[in-house]
Design an enzyme around this catalytic site. Sequence first.
Site, PDB file in Angstrom:
ATOM      1  N   HIS A  35       0.770  -1.197   0.207  1.00 43.34           N
ATOM      2  CA  HIS A  35       0.078  -0.124  -0.226  1.00 43.34           C
ATOM      3  C   HIS A  35       0.694   1.204   0.115  1.00 43.34           C
ATOM      4  O   HIS A  35       1.601   1.395   0.504  1.00 43.34           O
ATOM      5  CB  HIS A  35      -1.016   0.078   1.244  1.00 43.34           C
ATOM      6  CG  HIS A  35      -1.887  -1.141   0.960  1.00 43.34           C
ATOM      7  ND1 HIS A  35      -1.863  -2.292   1.232  1.00 43.34           N
ATOM      8  CD2 HIS A  35      -3.330  -0.755   0.768  1.00 43.34           C
ATOM      9  CE1 HIS A  35      -2.930  -2.966   0.729  1.00 43.34           C
ATOM     10  NE2 HIS A  35      -3.884  -2.102   0.546  1.00 43.34           N
TER      11      HIS A  35
ATOM     12  N   GLN B  11      -7.606   8.013  -2.275  1.00 45.67           N
ATOM     13  CA  GLN B  11      -7.002   9.296  -1.530  1.00 45.67           C
ATOM     14  C   GLN B  11      -7.699  10.805  -1.910  1.00 45.67           C
ATOM     15  O   GLN B  11      -7.631  11.647  -0.950  1.00 45.67           O
ATOM     16  CB  GLN B  11      -5.491   9.499  -2.244  1.00 45.67           C
ATOM     17  CG  GLN B  11      -4.655   8.076  -1.741  1.00 45.67           C
ATOM     18  CD  GLN B  11      -3.162   8.196  -1.470  1.00 45.67           C
ATOM     19  OE1 GLN B  11      -2.812   9.449  -0.964  1.00 45.67           O
ATOM     20  NE2 GLN B  11      -2.402   7.196  -1.495  1.00 45.67           N
TER      21      GLN B  11
HETATM   22  N1  GUN Z   1      -2.833   3.576   1.896  1.00 46.62           N
HETATM   23  C1  GUN Z   1      -3.467   3.807   3.140  1.00 46.62           C
HETATM   24  N2  GUN Z   1      -4.832   3.974   3.114  1.00 46.62           N
HETATM   25  C2  GUN Z   1      -4.943   3.572   1.811  1.00 46.62           C
HETATM   26  C3  GUN Z   1      -6.229   3.319   1.216  1.00 46.62           C
HETATM   27  O1  GUN Z   1      -7.375   3.421   1.510  1.00 46.62           O
HETATM   28  N3  GUN Z   1      -5.984   2.846  -0.227  1.00 46.62           N
HETATM   29  C4  GUN Z   1      -4.794   2.775  -0.639  1.00 46.62           C
HETATM   30  N4  GUN Z   1      -4.758   2.257  -1.955  1.00 46.62           N
HETATM   31  N5  GUN Z   1      -3.725   2.905  -0.254  1.00 46.62           N
HETATM   32  C5  GUN Z   1      -3.761   3.321   1.080  1.00 46.62           C
END
Ligand code: GUN
Length: 168
Positions: free
Chosen positions: A68, A89
């Site tokens: 992530h 985001q």
């Molecule tokens: N990294 C932290 N939170 C998220 C999220 O909700 N989606 C993604 N793709 N990465 C993250």
Amino acid sequence: MPTLDELNRATPAEFARAFGPVYEHSPWVAERAFARRPFGSCVDLHLALCGAVQSATGEEQIALIRAHPELAGREAREGALTPESTREQAAAGLGALSEHEAAELRRLNADYRSAFGFPFVICARLNRKDAIMGTLRARLSNTREQEIANALAQIGEIARLRLADLCA
Ligand code: GUN
């Protein structure tokens, strides 16, 4: 959007193409869940995906968390997020941080990564930027075991919402 019947008759390659992106840079989750067919519903498919994560090794679970991107991190600045992450985001209001907020989030993300060895993960579609910052601060005082569990639970929520966009 595939019907349940089509979903249950998909080849492994079709299934992986459709559901691979439900877990960030981790198509192995969908590949393993495929073996748990037939699915009675999209909720059932989500349970199978979560089951594949639960029965993965500890190392695979950490690799999943590490797949992530940081919220408002390097990939976001460089335009290198997956389409799913870009939407998530933006939904949290992370595309419109003030200089001060962006610097604070960078500092908290760095503290979190050095404390636990993986990025802070929270379901961005279910949290606005203020809640994200507050939760990040609070989760910094947890143990690493608690944070592995929290990150995997949040990844389950991210997957549930991504799946809802693909399977109704
Ligand atoms: N990294 C932290 N939170 C998220 C999220 O909700 N989606 C993604 N793709 N990465 C993250």
